[in-house]
Scaffold this motif. Structure first.
Motif, short mmCIF file in Angstrom:
data_model
loop_
_atom_site.label_atom_id
_atom_site.label_comp_id
_atom_site.label_asym_id
_atom_site.label_seq_id
_atom_site.Cartn_x
_atom_site.Cartn_y
_atom_site.Cartn_z
N VAL A 114 -16.63 -0.22 -23.17
CA VAL A 114 -16.88 -1.39 -22.38
C VAL A 114 -17.59 -0.86 -21.03
O VAL A 114 -17.09 0.07 -20.38
CB VAL A 114 -15.51 -2.05 -22.18
CG1 VAL A 114 -15.43 -2.85 -21.02
CG2 VAL A 114 -14.89 -2.57 -23.20
N VAL A 115 -18.49 -1.81 -20.75
CA VAL A 115 -19.29 -1.21 -19.47
C VAL A 115 -19.32 -2.46 -18.45
O VAL A 115 -19.42 -3.69 -19.11
CB VAL A 115 -20.74 -0.80 -19.80
CG1 VAL A 115 -20.51 0.68 -20.58
CG2 VAL A 115 -21.27 -1.91 -20.69
N VAL A 116 -19.68 -2.31 -17.40
CA VAL A 116 -20.29 -3.33 -16.43
C VAL A 116 -21.85 -3.47 -16.42
O VAL A 116 -22.54 -2.55 -16.32
CB VAL A 116 -19.63 -3.29 -15.14
CG1 VAL A 116 -20.38 -4.26 -14.28
CG2 VAL A 116 -18.40 -3.25 -14.80
N THR B 254 -28.68 -3.19 -16.16
CA THR B 254 -28.13 -1.90 -15.75
C THR B 254 -26.80 -1.69 -15.85
O THR B 254 -25.68 -2.47 -15.62
CB THR B 254 -28.35 -1.91 -13.96
OG1 THR B 254 -29.78 -2.49 -13.85
CG2 THR B 254 -28.15 -0.61 -13.16
N LEU B 255 -26.34 -0.51 -16.37
CA LEU B 255 -25.01 -0.42 -16.83
C LEU B 255 -24.07 0.44 -15.92
O LEU B 255 -24.58 1.46 -15.23
CB LEU B 255 -24.92 0.18 -18.28
CG LEU B 255 -25.75 -0.34 -19.27
CD1 LEU B 255 -25.53 0.28 -20.79
CD2 LEU B 255 -25.16 -2.01 -19.36
N THR B 256 -23.01 0.15 -15.54
CA THR B 256 -22.10 1.10 -14.68
C THR B 256 -20.54 1.32 -15.50
O THR B 256 -20.22 0.31 -16.16
CB THR B 256 -21.91 0.60 -13.30
OG1 THR B 256 -21.43 -0.72 -13.38
CG2 THR B 256 -23.04 0.85 -12.33
N ASP B 257 -20.05 2.38 -15.06
CA ASP B 257 -18.81 2.54 -15.76
C ASP B 257 -17.80 1.49 -14.84
O ASP B 257 -17.71 1.49 -13.70
CB ASP B 257 -18.26 3.91 -15.53
CG ASP B 257 -17.07 4.27 -15.96
OD1 ASP B 257 -16.78 4.70 -17.39
OD2 ASP B 257 -15.87 3.66 -15.50
N THR C 215 -14.84 4.01 -13.00
CA THR C 215 -15.51 5.06 -11.90
C THR C 215 -16.60 4.33 -11.07
O THR C 215 -17.16 5.03 -9.97
CB THR C 215 -15.82 6.17 -12.68
OG1 THR C 215 -16.91 6.17 -13.38
CG2 THR C 215 -14.65 6.71 -13.53
N ARG C 216 -17.28 3.44 -11.76
CA ARG C 216 -18.50 2.83 -11.03
C ARG C 216 -19.93 3.63 -11.12
O ARG C 216 -20.75 3.61 -10.45
CB ARG C 216 -18.16 2.42 -9.58
CG ARG C 216 -17.22 1.67 -9.44
CD ARG C 216 -17.41 0.65 -8.39
NE ARG C 216 -16.47 -0.44 -8.51
CZ ARG C 216 -16.36 -1.40 -7.79
NH1 ARG C 216 -16.86 -1.56 -6.46
NH2 ARG C 216 -15.29 -2.27 -7.82
N ALA C 217 -19.76 4.77 -11.91
CA ALA C 217 -20.66 5.77 -12.10
C ALA C 217 -21.89 4.88 -13.09
O ALA C 217 -21.37 4.21 -13.80
CB ALA C 217 -20.25 7.10 -13.00
N ALA C 218 -23.01 5.29 -12.66
CA ALA C 218 -24.02 4.74 -13.29
C ALA C 218 -24.29 5.02 -14.68
O ALA C 218 -24.29 6.50 -14.81
CB ALA C 218 -25.81 4.89 -12.38
#
Lengths: 390, 545, 248
Positions: free
Chosen positions: B82-84, B93-96, B99-102
C-alpha cells in the motif's frame, strides 16, 4: 358663495396664470393631435408628457408654497404626500392590468404572485374602482397630514424642528415602502400600467387628455389657493407666519389654521402625484426620498415664496433645467442644482417674482421692505441661540 | 448521512492542522501490517483493517487514513504494497504511507486505487475522530472533542471515554465530557442510564452554556427519551435559556453602545454647529465624508511610501481629517453661512445645496465607487468576554467617540476659545463690545464642528463604505440625535445617541433592521411632539424669547 | 376677599424656571372697569404675570380666576383671548405685511374659527367700527399703508387700536410708551384713560411720569410678589419700595 370665494382670490396675477393655463389646455391638444407631424409646430407626445410632468411638479410646488410661503411651515416632506397620491393612483392602474400581467393572475398584481401571496391585502380592496382611488388620492395624504399636523402643531413644534421631523416622516415612509411585505411592490414600485378608465394609457389621445386634466387640476388648485389666501383666513395665516403668538393672543386658535392649510396642501400634493403617475408610467419608493422633498422647496424658492405663481414658474424652470442638464451635462447637474440653492438663498431671497421689488428696494432713497420671513427666523434662532452648551 | 458529512468536515479541519504533529511521532510500530491490510479484501477488508488501525490508538495512523479519505491511497500492483500516490503529469509519485519515504515514480497502470464507499467514509471519519482525541497536541484534542460534540457519533464513545481517562488538561477534558454527554443523551445509551448519570450529563451540557448545548438539550427534551431524561433536560433548557438571554441582552447592549457611539461621533459636530451656534448645516454629512476620504488619501500615501508604518496611518489621518474638514467648514462659513445668520430655514437650503455640490465634487474626483480603506492590525480581530464577542474595531470606535466627547466638553468648558464661543452665542453684541472678534469666533466654531465631523469620518471609514454618499446616511440620524437629546446640550447628545443606538439594536431582533429603524423614527416624531425641545431641554424665558 | 364679583383674581401664583422663582405667591385682584398700573424693577415678574394670565406660561401653583368662575390655568391662549382678555406686548407686534386696515379687521371681534374666517365678508357694522378705531388712533390717513412701514409710535397706536377692536373686558398693556416722544406719551395716557371704565386695564410701565399721568392705583412688584399697593404717592413713600426700587 362659492363664486364669491373664487372671485376673492382673482387679481391681475391670477388672471395671467389662468390665461396661460387656458392657452396650454387648448394649444397643446391642437398642436399634438391636429397639426401634422411634419409641421414645425407639431408637438410630440413625448413633449406633452414632459410638460405634464412639469405641471405636476408645479402643482406640488403650489401646495408647498401654500404652507411655506403663507404659514411659514417649511415642509421637507411634501414629496411624501405627492408619492402617497401617486401610489393610490398606481394601485388603481395596477388593478386595471387584470389578467394581462406576466403571471396572468386576474386579481393579484405580478409582484404579489411573485411573493407567493394568495389573496389581495385588505388595503388594496376597492382600488379597482376609479372613484374609490380618486377619493383615496385626497384622503390618504390628507389623513396623514391631518394626523401629523394635529400632533405637531398642538405640541407647538415649529421652525427647524418641524422641518426636521417632516424629513423624518418621509424617510420613515421611504424605508417602509421599500419593504416587500408592505404590499406596494417594494423596490420596484408599481409599473407596467395598461389602461386608465378603459383607455390605453400609451395612446396619444389619452396622454393629451391626461395633460389637459393636469392643467385643469393646476388651475383649480391655483384658484382654491388664491381664494384661501385672499380670504380673511389667508390673512390670519400670513399674520401667524410672522407673529404666531400675537395671533394666538388675539383669540385665533392658530393650530387649527395651520392644520387647515397643511391638510389642504397635502391633498393638493396628493392630486399632483396621482396625475404624475399615469404620465410617467411608474411610481416607486424613491419618490419618498428626502432629497425630492428638498428639491421641491428650491422650486418654490426660485420662483419666489409666498407668491403662488412663483411656485409654478420655479417648478417649471428648474425642471426644464434638470431635463437639459441630465441629458447634456449629467456631471454638472448636481453642481448646478447645489449652486442654485446657494445662489437663490443668498442673492434672490424673494425669488424671480420678487426680483423687481428687490431691485427697486436697492435703489437709493427707498427703504427695503422687510422680508416676510425675517421675524420667524429671528424667533427660531432665539430659541437655539438662547441656550448654551452644557 | 448529513451528520456524518458534518463530522467529516470538522475532522478534516482538525487533521489538516495537525498532520505535522504526527509526522515526527516515533511510535510508528506494528501499524504496517494493518496498513497493508487496507489494500486487500475489497470494501469489507478495508473496513476491517481500518477498524483495527483505529483501535490500535496510534495517532501515526492518522495521515494514512487521511490519505485513504482523500483517495490518495493506492496498491502497487508489482508487490501488493500500500502506497500513497499523487499524480504528477502522466505518472504517479509514490511515497510510503507511514514513513513518508519517497518510493519513486510509477506509471498509472502500475497502481490501483483503494476505493471507498459511503459506509467506509463514515468509518474513516469516526476513526479519525477517535485517533485525534489521542493526539499529543492539546489543541488538536480539543478540536477533536468539539467535532465529536457536533457529530454526536456513537462510535466515538469508547475512544472518547478512554481519552477522558487519560486526559490531563482540564479544559480539554471538559470539552470531551461535554461531547460524551451529548452522545449519551441523544443516543440509544440514554435508556440504560441511571437518573444520576442523566443528571450529570445534562449538568455537563448546561455548564457548556452555549447555543449548541441549548439546541441539544432542546432536542433531548422533545425526543422520545425517558421521562426522567426529558425532565432533566427541560430543566437544563430553562436554566440555559436564561443564561443565554442574559448574554444576548448584553451582546445587544454592546451592539447598541457601538451603534450609539457611531451616532454620537456623527452627531457631536452637529451639536456644536446646530446646538451651540443654531446653524442648520445639512452639509454636515459631507464633512464626515470628506474626513473619510482624507483617511483614504493618507492611507494611499502610506501604502505608497511607507508600507511598514501602515498601522500608524489612522493616527495620522485623525489630525489630517480634522484640519481638512474643519478647513472646508471655515470656508463654507465665511462664504455662505455668515450671510444667513438668523435665517435658519435659508441656511438649511443653502447648506443642502452645498452638500449636493460637495458630493458631486468628490464623485468627480474619486469616482462613484467605494474606496478601499484598510484597518490597521490593532483594529482587526475580536476577543471573547464571557458570552460576548467584541471586535477591536468597534471597541476602538466606542473609546474614540467617548474621547472626542470628553475633549469637546473640556474644550468648551475650560478653554478661552470655549469661553468665547459661549459668550458669543449668549450675547453677541456684548461679546463684541468686550473685544471678542465675533466673526472669527463664528468661523472657528463652525470649523470646530466640521473638524469633529471629519474625525467621525475617520472612524466611519473603518466600518462603512467610503463613497460620495457616505454622509447622507448619517445626516438625518445626527439631527435626530441632537433634537432628541435637546438642542444646545452636549450631554443630551450623548444620552440621545446612546438611547437611539440601543433602542435600534434591541428592536432589530424582533422587528428586523428596516422596521426597527422605522419604529425608532416614529418614536422620535412622537417624542418631539411631546417634548418639542428634546430630552434635556432648558426651560424658562431664554427658550421662549 | 372672595373671588366673586371680581374681574380677575390671582391667588398664591408661583412659577419657576429651572430653579429660578419668577413668581412667588403672587396675589392680585382687579374689579370690573378698574385701571391698574404695575411697576417694579427688572425681574420682578411683571411680564411673567402677564404670561400666566394669558396662558403663555402655566403656573406651578396658585389660582387664577376670570369673572369669578373661569379657571384660566386650564385654558390655552386663544381660548383665554376669546374670553375677553387682550394683551399688548412690550415690543410692538403688528402684522407687518398687512395693511393697517387688515390689521384691525383681523383683530375685530368676530367668529374666530377657520371655516368662519374662510367665508367671512365684512359687514357694514364692522366697517364702521374699524373707521371709528382708525379715528381714535389717528391712523385714518394711513389705512392702506403696510403696517411694517409705520413709525414706532404709530405701530404702538395701531396695536392699541387692535386691542380696542378686540373689545376685551380686560386689557393687559406692557410698556405702552417705551420709545415714544413726550407728546405721544401724553396722548397715549389720555387714550388709555378714555378706555378705562368700559374696559379694565392693567398697565405695566417704567415711566413714572406716565404712571402719574394715569393717576390710578399702583401695585409694586418685587421678586415675584406684591410689595405694596395704593396710590403712586403712597407707594413712593413706602420705605420698602424705596429700598428695593430706588436703592439699587
Amino acid at each position: 358663495m362659492l363664486l364669491r370665494f373664487f372671485l376673492m382670490g382673482l387679481d391681475r396675477k391670477a388672471g395671467i396664470v389662468l390665461t396661460i393655463l387656458a392657452f396650454l389646455a387648448v394649444a397643446v391638444p391642437v398642436l399634438t393631435l391636429w397639426v401634422p407631424a411634419d409641421s414645425p409646430f407639431h408637438l410630440s407626445v413625448f413633449t406633452v408628457s414632459l410638460l405634464g410632468k412639469y405641471l405636476c411638479f408645479a402643482l406640488l410646488a403650489l401646495a408647498l408654497d401654500l404652507v411655506w410661503g403663507y404659514c411659514g411651515i417649511l415642509s421637507l416632506g411634501h414629496a411624501a404626500f405627492f408619492a402617497l397620491g401617486g401610489y393610490a393612483m398606481g394601485m388603481y392602474l395596477m388593478r386595471q392590468i387584470g389578467p394581462r400581467g406576466v403571471y396572468g393572475n386576474p386579481v393579484l398584481p405580478d409582484f404579489m404572485v411573485f411573493l407567493n401571496w394568495k389573496e389581495l391585502p385588505w388595503y388594496w380592496l376597492g382600488f379597482d374602482h376609479f372613484w374609490f382611488a380618486a377619493l383615496m388620492v385626497l384622503v390618504v395624504p390628507g389623513a396623514l397630514a391631518f394626523a401629523f399636523g394635529w400632533f405637531a402643531f398642538r405640541s407647538r413644534v415649529t421652525g427647524v424642528y418641524l422641518s426636521i421631523i417632516t424629513q423624518a416622516l418621509t424617510f420613515a415612509l421611504l424605508l417602509a415602502f421599500f419593504r416587500n411585505d408592505m404590499g406596494f411592490g417594494g423596490n420596484n414600485g408599481l409599473t407596467d400600467f395598461k389602461d386608465i378608465l378603459g383607455y390605453d394609457i400609451q395612446a396619444d389621445t389619452t396622454r393629451v387628455v391626461l395633460f389637459v386634466a393636469t392643467v385643469a387640476a393646476l388651475a383649480l388648485s391655483y384658484m382654491i389657493a388664491s381664494g384661501v389666501i385672499g380670504s380673511k383666513l389667508g390673512k390670519v395665516l400670513v399674520a401667524l407666519r410672522d407673529a404666531e403668538s400675537r395671533v394666538r393672543f388675539m383669540g385665533y386658535d392658530t393650530e387649527s389654521y395651520k392644520l387647515f392649510a397643511w391638510t389642504l396642501s397635502a391633498c393638493m400634493a396628493g392630486v399632483a402625484g396621482a396625475l404624475y403617475v399615469p404620465q410617467v408610467g411608474i411610481i416607486n419608493p424613491s419618490e419618498f426620498a428626502p432629497a425630492s422633498s428638498i428639491e421641491a422647496v428650491i422650486w418654490v424658492a426660485v420662483g419666489g415664496r409666498g407668491t403662488l405663481a412663483g411656485a409654478i414658474l420655479g417648478a417649471v424652470l428648474v425642471n426644464m433645467g434638470k431635463s437639459y442638464f441630465t441629458g447634456a451635462l449629467p456631471e454638472l447637474w448636481l453642481f448646478a442644482l447645489g449652486g442654485l440653492f446657494v445662489a437663490v438663498t443668498l442673492f434672490l431671497p424673494k425669488g424671480l417674482l420678487g426680483l423687481g421689488a428687490q431691485l427697486k428696494a436697492k435703489l437709493p432713497g427707498r427703504k427695503a421692505s422687510p422680508l416676510p420671513n425675517a421675524q420667524t427666523a429671528n424667533q427660531a434662532t432665539g430659541q437655539t441661540a438662547g441656550q448654551k452648551g452644557a | 448521512m448529513r451528520r456524518a458529512l458534518r463530522w467529516l468536515m470538522a475532522v478534516c479541519v482538525v487533521v489538516a492542522t495537525s498532520t505535522a504533529a504526527y509526522a515526527a511521532d516515533p511510535r510508528a510500530i506494528d501499524l504496517r501490517p494493518l496498513v497493508q491490510a487496507l489494500g486487500s479484501g475489497g470494501y469489507s477488508g478495508t473496513e476491517k483493517a481500518l477498524t483495527q488501525l483505529s483501535e490500535a490508538g496510534d495517532p501515526a495512523a492518522v495521515p494514512v487514513i487521511e490519505a485513504l479519505q482523500a483517495g490518495d491511497l493506492y496498491v502497487r500492483k508489482a508487490d501488493g504494497s500500500v502506497v500513497v500516490a499523487r499524480k504528477a503529469g502522466d505518472a504517479f509519485t509514490l511515497t510510503d504511507p507511514l514513513t513518508r519515504a519517497a518510493l519513486g515514480d510509477a506509471p498509472a497502470a502500475a497502481v490501483e486505487k483503494i476505493r471507498i464507499n459511503n459506509s467506509l467514509r463514515r468509518a474513516i471519519s469516526a476513526s479519525l475522530g477517535a485517533l485525534t482525541l489521542m493526539s499529543p497536541d492539546a489543541g488538536v484534542r480539543r478540536s477533536a472533542a468539539d467535532a465529536v460534540f457536533k457529530s454526536r457519533d456513537a462510535s466515538a464513545l469508547e475512544t472518547l471515554s478512554a481519552a477522558i481517562a487519560k486526559e490531563q488538561d482540564k479544559g480539554v477534558r471538559a470539552a470531551m465530557e461535554q461531547a460524551r454527554a451529548a452522545i449519551l443523551l441523544t443516543g440509544e445509551a440514554a435508556s440504560k442510564m441511571t437518573d444520576a448519570e442523566i443528571q450529570s450529563a445534562t449538568d455537563t451540557l448546561t455548564a457548556r452554556g452555549d447555543r449548541d448545548a441549548l439546541v441539544l438539550l432542546n432536542m433531548v427534551a422533545g425526543s422520545g427519551a425517558s421521562d426522567i431524561t426529558k425532565k432533566s433536560a427541560a430543566a437544563a433548557v430553562s436554566t440555559l435559556e436564561q443564561k443565554l438571554a442574559f448574554w444576548a441582552a448584553l451582546q445587544n447592549l454592546w451592539y447598541g453602545l457601538s451603534l450609539g457611539s457611531v451616532l454620537l461621533l456623527a452627531a457631536i459636530g452637529l451639536a456644536v454647529t446646530f446646538g451651540v451656534m443654531g446653524v442648520i448645516n445639512m452639509a454636515h454629512g459631507e464633512m464626515v465624508m470628506i474626513g473619510a476620504y482624507t483617511t483614504f488619501l493618507v492611507q494611499e500615501f502610506f501604502r505608497a511610501h511607507a508600507p511598514g508604518l501602515f498601522d500608524l496611518s489612522i493616527l495620522v489621518a485623525l489630525p489630517a481629517a480634522f484640519i481638512v474638514s474643519g478647513g472646508v467648514g471655515i470656508v463654507i462659513e465665511r462664504s455662505v453661512i455668515r450671510w444667513l445668520y438668523g435665517r435658519p430655514l435659508e441656511t438649511l437650503l443653502a447648506t443642502w445645496g452645498l452638500s449636493l455640490a460637495l458630493q458631486q465634487a468628490v464623485r468627480s474626483i474619486f469616482g462613484p465607487t467605494n474606496r478601499e480603506v484598510g484597518a490597521p492590525s490593532w483594529m482587526s480581530g475580536a476577543f471573547e468576554l464571557g458570552g460576548l464577542t467584541i471586535t477591536y474595531g468597534r471597541l476602538w470606535i466606542v473609546v474614540f467617540a467617548f474621547a472626542v466627547f470628553a475633549a469637546l466638553l473640556v474644550a468648551l468648558k475650560r478653554t478661552w476659545f470655549g469661553l468665547s464661543i459661549r459668550a458669543v452665542t449668549q450675547n453677541r453684541p456684548m461679546a463684541n463690545a468686550m473685544g471678542i472678534r465675533t466673526a472669527r469666533v463664528d468661523a472657528l466654531t463652525f470649523g470646530l464642528g466640521s473638524g469633529i465631523a471629519g474625525l467621525a469620518g475617520v472612524a466611519l471609514s473603518q466600518i462603512d463604505n467610503v463613497s460620495p454618499n457616505l454622509g447622507q446616511g448619517y445626516i438625518l440620524d445626527s439631527f435626530m440625535v441632537v433634537v432628541f437629546g435637546g438642542v444646545g446640550n452636549l450631554w443630551g447628545t450623548l444620552v440621545g445617541a446612546l438611547t437611539l443606538g440601543t433602542m435600534n439594536k434591541f428592536l432589530e431582533p424582533y422587528a428586523g433592521a428596516v422596521l426597527g429603524k422605522i419604529l425608532v423614527l416614529i418614536f422620535i416624531i412622537l417624542f418631539i411632539q411631546r417634548r418639542p425641545r428634546g430630552l434635556f431641554a432648558l426651560k424658562g424665558r431664554a427658550v421662549e424669547a | 376677599m372672595s373671588a366673586e364679583s371680581t374681574l380677575l383674581y390671582l391667588d398664591g401664583v408661583s412659577v419657576s424656571f429651572d430653579g429660578f422663582k419668577a413668581l412667588r405667591g403672587l396675589s392680585l385682584v382687579m374689579m370690573p372697569g378698574e385701571m391698574r398700573a404695575i411697576i417694579g424693577p427688572n425681574g420682578a415678574g411683571k411680564t411673567t404675570m402677564m404670561d400666566v394670565i394669558t396662558g403663555k406660561t402655566r403656573p406651578d401653583t396658585g389660582t387664577i380666576l376670570f369673572e369669578g368662575d373661569t379657571d384660566l390655568t386650564r385654558l390655552r391662549e386663544a381660548a383665554i383671548a376669546n374670553l375677553g382678555i387682550g394683551r399688548k406686548f412690550q415690543r410692538p407686534t403688528v402684522f407687518e405685511p398687512h395693511t393697517v386696515w387688515d390689521n384691525l379687521e383681523l383683530a375685530l371681534k368676530a367668529p374666530r374659527r377657520p371655516l368662519k374666517t374662510l367665508t367671512y365678508a365684512i359687514s357694514r357694522d364692522d366697517r364702521a367700527r374699524i373707521e371709528e378705531i382708525l379715528d381714535i388712533t389717528r391712523l385714518s390717513a394711513l389705512r392702506s399703508r403696510q403696517a411694517g412701514s409705520l413709525s414706532h409710535g404709530q405701530k404702538q397706536w395701531l396695536e392699541i387700536g387692535m386691542l380696542l377692536a378686540q373689545d376685551p373686558k380686560l386689557l393687559l398693556v406692557d410698556e405702552p410708551v417705551a420709545g415714544m416722544t413726550d407728546a405721544e406719551t401724553e396722548q397715549t395716557a389720555e387714550l388709555l384713560c378714555s378706555i378705562a371704565g368700559k374696559h379694565s386695564v392693567i398697565v405695566v410701565e417704567h415711566d413714572m411720569s406716565f404712571v402719574r399721568a394715569l393717576g390710578v392705583k399702583v401695585t409694586v412688584l418685587a421678586e415675584g410678589s406684591v410689595l405694596a399697593e395704593g396710590s403712586l404717592d403712597a407707594v413712593s413713600a413706602n420705605q420698602q419700595v424705596i429700598d428695593t426700587y430706588l436703592g439699587r
